[in-house]
Structures are given as structure tokens and as C-alpha cells.
Design a protein around this motif. Structure first.
Motif, PDB file in Angstrom:
ATOM      1  N   ASP A   3       0.842  -1.192   0.000  1.00 54.09           N
ATOM      2  CA  ASP A   3       0.000   0.000   0.000  1.00 54.09           C
ATOM      3  C   ASP A   3       0.878   1.244   0.000  1.00 54.09           C
ATOM      4  O   ASP A   3       1.830   1.331   0.759  1.00 54.09           O
ATOM      5  CB  ASP A   3      -0.861   0.032   1.269  1.00 54.09           C
ATOM      6  N   ILE A   4       0.533   2.181  -0.845  1.00 50.25           N
ATOM      7  CA  ILE A   4       1.267   3.438  -0.847  1.00 50.25           C
ATOM      8  C   ILE A   4       0.590   4.367   0.151  1.00 50.25           C
ATOM      9  O   ILE A   4      -0.602   4.626   0.043  1.00 50.25           O
ATOM     10  CB  ILE A   4       1.294   4.076  -2.248  1.00 50.25           C
ATOM     11  N   PRO A   5       1.354   4.818   1.143  1.00 52.36           N
ATOM     12  CA  PRO A   5       0.737   5.707   2.127  1.00 52.36           C
ATOM     13  C   PRO A   5       0.449   7.067   1.509  1.00 52.36           C
ATOM     14  O   PRO A   5       1.251   7.596   0.753  1.00 52.36           O
ATOM     15  CB  PRO A   5       1.823   5.818   3.213  1.00 52.36           C
ATOM     16  N   ILE A  36      17.448  18.330   5.806  1.00 53.74           N
ATOM     17  CA  ILE A  36      18.696  17.558   5.813  1.00 53.74           C
ATOM     18  C   ILE A  36      18.450  16.132   5.317  1.00 53.74           C
ATOM     19  O   ILE A  36      19.323  15.516   4.727  1.00 53.74           O
ATOM     20  CB  ILE A  36      19.333  17.575   7.228  1.00 53.74           C
ATOM     21  N   ALA A  37      17.238  15.641   5.533  1.00 49.71           N
ATOM     22  CA  ALA A  37      16.910  14.279   5.105  1.00 49.71           C
ATOM     23  C   ALA A  37      16.702  14.177   3.598  1.00 49.71           C
ATOM     24  O   ALA A  37      16.446  13.098   3.077  1.00 49.71           O
ATOM     25  CB  ALA A  37      15.660  13.784   5.834  1.00 49.71           C
ATOM     26  N   THR A  89       9.111  11.019  -1.310  1.00 46.53           N
ATOM     27  CA  THR A  89       7.960  10.156  -1.537  1.00 46.53           C
ATOM     28  C   THR A  89       7.257   9.959  -0.204  1.00 46.53           C
ATOM     29  O   THR A  89       7.864  10.058   0.862  1.00 46.53           O
ATOM     30  CB  THR A  89       8.366   8.773  -2.102  1.00 46.53           C
ATOM     31  N   TYR A  90       5.957   9.671  -0.285  1.00 46.32           N
ATOM     32  CA  TYR A  90       5.202   9.453   0.946  1.00 46.32           C
ATOM     33  C   TYR A  90       5.796   8.277   1.708  1.00 46.32           C
ATOM     34  O   TYR A  90       5.860   8.272   2.930  1.00 46.32           O
ATOM     35  CB  TYR A  90       3.735   9.196   0.617  1.00 46.32           C
ATOM     36  N   GLU A  91       6.246   7.311   0.940  1.00 44.38           N
ATOM     37  CA  GLU A  91       6.850   6.136   1.547  1.00 44.38           C
ATOM     38  C   GLU A  91       8.080   6.522   2.374  1.00 44.38           C
ATOM     39  O   GLU A  91       8.282   6.042   3.482  1.00 44.38           O
ATOM     40  CB  GLU A  91       7.257   5.172   0.437  1.00 44.38           C
ATOM     41  N   TYR A  92       8.886   7.406   1.796  1.00 46.96           N
ATOM     42  CA  TYR A  92      10.093   7.851   2.485  1.00 46.96           C
ATOM     43  C   TYR A  92       9.734   8.649   3.737  1.00 46.96           C
ATOM     44  O   TYR A  92      10.305   8.462   4.800  1.00 46.96           O
ATOM     45  CB  TYR A  92      10.951   8.689   1.533  1.00 46.96           C
ATOM     46  N   CYS A  97       9.443   8.805   9.700  1.00 39.83           N
ATOM     47  CA  CYS A  97       8.530   9.375  10.682  1.00 39.83           C
ATOM     48  C   CYS A  97       9.158   9.318  12.070  1.00 39.83           C
ATOM     49  O   CYS A  97       9.594   8.258  12.513  1.00 39.83           O
ATOM     50  CB  CYS A  97       7.211   8.602  10.673  1.00 39.83           C
ATOM     51  N   PRO A  98       9.236  10.463  12.734  1.00 45.62           N
ATOM     52  CA  PRO A  98       9.898  10.483  14.041  1.00 45.62           C
ATOM     53  C   PRO A  98       8.959  10.180  15.209  1.00 45.62           C
ATOM     54  O   PRO A  98       9.382  10.291  16.363  1.00 45.62           O
ATOM     55  CB  PRO A  98      10.434  11.922  14.129  1.00 45.62           C
TER      56      PRO A  98
END
Ligand SMILES: [Zn+2]
Ligand SMILES: [Zn+2]
Length: 113
Positions: A3-5, A36-37, A89-92, A97-98
Motif C-alpha cells: 500500500d502506498i501511504p 537535511i533528510a 515520496t510518501y513512503e520515504y 517518521c519520528p
């Protein structure tokens, strides 16, 4: 196919960017950390993953001037330091996610840099 978030909302705050995935799941990124990410070819070596960006060169008060959707799978930020080629990307975003749940749940490669 996994699933793509897809986020429900992306909110730009003073110093952070909040991505709402679901009622009970929000990713609150520090704007600077998110900058930075960035893993575009200018910021990160495509092959080794080595950070090319000098984190110290990123202003502490950096902001996202604009958030633009890229297709249905990603967003692009227009950063106040002039950088705008990074696509997240949403996936990334979900991967980095912190939030406590994601960090505790061993969200895969999160944090590996
Ligand atoms: Zn970049
Ligand atoms: Zn999370």
C-alpha cells in the motif's frame, strides 16, 4: 504491491512540518531535519548514500516556502535556502517518521544514514 501511504494533510508550521496520515497518526518533522533528510542527487550520493549536504550549512530557521504534490506519491518542498530539487515520496516520509510508534515499531531502515 504494498500500500502506498497517502497523507490526509501536510501542515507547515513555524519550525516544523506535520504530515497527517490518519486520525491517530501524525509525523511531526523538524523543518530543518526534513531539509537535511533530502535525498536528491545534490544532497546525497546516489550510490553510497553518503550525505553530500553539509548539515551545518542549513540555516536553523529554514522554512518550506511551498509544498507541491508530485503525482500521487510524493511531495516537493521549496526550501527557503533555495533548494527545491528534493522529492520526498510518501513512503520515504513514513519511513523517517519520528513519532514514537514508528520509532518503537522498528520502521525498517528509519534513521539509517
Ligand atoms: Zn536535496
Ligand atoms: Zn509515525
Amino acid at each position: 504491491m504494498p500500500d502506498i501511504p497517502i497523507p490526509l494533510a501536510i501542515h507547515r508550521g513555524e519550525r516544523d512540518i506535520t504530515v497527517t496520515w490518519a486520525e491517530d497518526h501524525r509525523s511531526v518533522f523538524s523543518t530543518r531535519d526534513l531539509r537535511i533528510a533530502c535525498h536528491c542527487a545534490q544532497c546525497r550520493d546516489e550510490f553510497t548514500g553518503r550525505l553530500l549536504l553539509e548539515p551545518g550549512a542549513v540555516p536553523v530557521d529554514i522554512t518550506a516556502k511551498k509544498v507541491e504534490l508530485v503525482g500521487t506519491y510524493a511531495v516537493r518542498f521549496d526550501w527557503s535556502d533555495g533548494h527545491h530539487t528534493g522529492i520526498y515520496t510518501y513512503e520515504y516520509l513514513k519511513e523517517i517518521c519520528p513519532c514514537e510508534v514508528c520509532r518503537a515499531g522498528g520502521a525498517g531502515k528509519a534513521g539509517a544514514s
